[in-house]
Enzyme design. Sequence first.
Site, short mmCIF file in Angstrom:
data_model
loop_
_atom_site.label_atom_id
_atom_site.label_comp_id
_atom_site.label_asym_id
_atom_site.label_seq_id
_atom_site.Cartn_x
_atom_site.Cartn_y
_atom_site.Cartn_z
N SER A 192 30.74 31.54 -21.55
CA SER A 192 31.35 30.99 -22.76
C SER A 192 32.42 31.88 -23.35
CB SER A 192 30.28 30.67 -23.81
OG SER A 192 29.49 31.81 -24.08
N HIS A 244 31.84 35.06 -27.81
CA HIS A 244 32.71 33.93 -28.14
C HIS A 244 33.97 34.43 -28.84
CE1 HIS A 244 28.94 31.10 -28.37
NE2 HIS A 244 29.13 31.62 -27.17
#
Length: 336
Positions: A192, A244
Site C-alpha cells: 500500500s 501510506h
Amino acid sequence: MSTADVERGAAAASGKTRGAVANGYRFPGNYQSQFYYDPGASAEREWTSWIVPLVVMANVAMFVVTMYINNCPGHRNIYGSCVAGFLHRFSFQPLRENPLFGPSSSTLQKLGALEWDKVVHQHQGWRLVTCMWLHAGLIHLLANMLSLVFIGIRLEQQFGFVRIGIIYLLSGLGGSILSSLFIRNSISVGASGALFGLLGAMLSELITNWTIYTNKAAAMLTLLVIIVINLAVGILPHVDNYAHIGGFLAGFLLGFVLLLQPRLGWSERRNLPPADRVKSKYMAYQYIVGVIALVLLVAGFIVGLVMLFRGVNGNDHCHWCHYLSCVPTSRWNCRN
C-alpha cells in the site's frame, strides 16, 4: 495478533499477523478519462500496460510461495485447526490468529517483513524493499492488487512502464523508511505504500499539467476526496499509516518530475505559422516545480535513511505524530 502488529491496509485484525487490508481505493479506473483530459493537448502514443500486470503476477506468486513455506498443517497451533485444510500445506492459519486467510507472523518475518530491529541492528536493509512484496493474507492480496489494477494500468497506458515502475518502487521504499522511523515493536507488510505513491503521483500530475485539463475543479475534488478517505482509514489500529503517508509523499514529488505533459499547442506546432508556434514543450513553472520536487525527494531519502540507520526514533522528535497512524477512541486503545 498482538496489538502492536501492523499491516499496511485498512481494517483491524487479530492473531499474530498484520492487521487488515484493503487500502480503500474505491474509485473508477477511468479517473483520467477524456472527461477530464483535453484530448487535443497531446498526441503522444498510448502505451501498452505490462509492468502492472507483471507486478500483480509477482505478488500472487510470492503469496503462493509464502503459503507453501508457511505449511500450516506441519506445525502445532494453539489457535485451532488450519483453514481450508483440503489445500494441504497451502492451507491458511486459524482465523483466530489471522482473519485474513494467510500465513503466520513468523513466516512473514522469515521472508522479509519490515522489522526495525532487523533493519537497523542486523543490517538487513533489504527488508525495506522485500516487505512490499509480501501480504498478510488472501483478502489483503486481493484488495491491494485490485487497487493496483485500477490505479496503475491507466497511468502506465498514459506515461509508460518506466516512469510508473520507478514511482511504484521508490514510493514503496519511501513508505518503508517512514514506517521504520516511527514503528519499532511490530512488523509490517504490504504494497500500500507503493499504491499510495501512485495516488500521490496522480495528484501532482493533475497540478503540474493543470492547463490541459478541461474540468479542473471536478478532477481535483474527486482526487482529494479519494486521498482523504484513504488516509483516514490509516488512523485505525493495526494499520501502518506511516507507510501510506511516506509512499504518498514520495509519489507526489515524483509525479512533478516524471509525469509532465506537453503544453497545449505543442503537438500541433508544425501545422501553425512560425509566429504562432509554441517555443518550448513544457511551461516554465513545470521545470521549476520539477527541480524543486527532485531536490526535496533526494533530500528526504538521504535524511530518512541516515536517521534510520543511526537508530533515530521519529517519535522522539514528533510527539504528536503517533496520531497519524492511530487515533484512540472508546472502542480501542492504540497502545494495546
